[in-house]
Design an enzyme around this catalytic site. Sequence first.
Site, PDB file in Angstrom:
ATOM      1  N   PRO A   1       0.803  -1.162   0.114  1.00 41.01           N
ATOM      2  CA  PRO A   1      -0.144  -0.105  -0.035  1.00 41.01           C
ATOM      3  C   PRO A   1       0.743   1.289  -0.013  1.00 41.01           C
ATOM      4  O   PRO A   1       1.906   1.299   0.582  1.00 41.01           O
ATOM      5  CB  PRO A   1      -0.825  -0.150   1.364  1.00 41.01           C
ATOM      6  CG  PRO A   1      -0.330  -1.058   2.332  1.00 41.01           C
ATOM      7  CD  PRO A   1       0.535  -1.974   1.345  1.00 41.01           C
ATOM      8  N   GLU A   2       0.522   2.310  -1.021  1.00 39.18           N
ATOM      9  CA  GLU A   2       1.263   3.395  -0.789  1.00 39.18           C
ATOM     10  C   GLU A   2      -0.003   4.637  -0.088  1.00 39.18           C
ATOM     11  O   GLU A   2      -1.126   4.338   0.534  1.00 39.18           O
ATOM     12  CB  GLU A   2       1.246   3.916  -2.272  1.00 39.18           C
ATOM     13  CG  GLU A   2       2.391   2.920  -2.814  1.00 39.18           C
ATOM     14  CD  GLU A   2       3.007   3.686  -3.997  1.00 39.18           C
ATOM     15  OE1 GLU A   2       2.930   4.856  -4.162  1.00 39.18           O
ATOM     16  OE2 GLU A   2       3.377   2.646  -5.030  1.00 39.18           O
TER      17      GLU A   2
END
Length: 279
Positions: free
Chosen positions: A2-3
């Site tokens: 995840p960013e």
Amino acid sequence: MPELPEVESVRRRIAPSLVRARIVGVDLRRPDLRQPFPRHFVKRLIRQTVLALTRRAKYLLAALSSGETLLMHLGMSGSFRVVSTRPATRAASPAADGDPHDHVVFHLSSGTALVFNDPRRFGVMDLVPAGAVDEHPLLSRLGPEPLSDAFDAAALSRACRGKRTSLKAALLDQRVVAGLGNIYASEALHVAGLSPRRRASILATPAGAPREAAERLAAAIKAVLTQAIARQSGDPYRDSRFLVYERQDARCLKPQCRGTIRRVMQSGRSTFYCPACQR
Ligand SMILES: [Zn+2]
């Protein structure tokens, strides 16, 4: 992995169940994730009310009524889900489904439970004393939040002044700007029309003032992150495709550009860009 946009969407999804709820119980099913849970983790959480849930880079920060802050990171594969713990739906409760990767369950006074699931266990949870969040080792060296006013062309060029690394490497450097990863670094450079292989120092004049490229790149970073957050939040009118990420050998989507997206390796990571319109 995840960013920032994915973490922000997690925050928005779980905040309504968590904020203003009291933690009435915690099931801790292992001694550690990427690192051990802090001492007396459960004891320090029970009976605390969650006052706010904020985000710093890819970290979620739950402010507790005790003054401590619960710091959480999803790592590579972590996720949260909210489940009802009311008797009528007990069958769907976390105790019943028995997922071996449900490592932490926070039981809340709101009649729900927040379950942290993390198959690869690169996630992190820690408790930070009052007033010490900015000094926490995971947060203390982070650069500005990309969507805050503190991040602009001036801040970006100051951080890149004299830097001999590539623009791509500079954007992945969390001291330059916090929370950007491989996907959105590639996307932002494409929107800004800058080659990921150029030196980061081209953003600044010798005196450190922002050049026009820094203005374009700072604006592009904000734009791609804002759009990605809107997309994550399920806005059906947004095009869900990336412009360059994992589009190698496909036609560039920029109007009037006849280029083809290329994939190159930079410091062991894939970079996607269009050699025709990214200079
Ligand atoms: Zn192009």
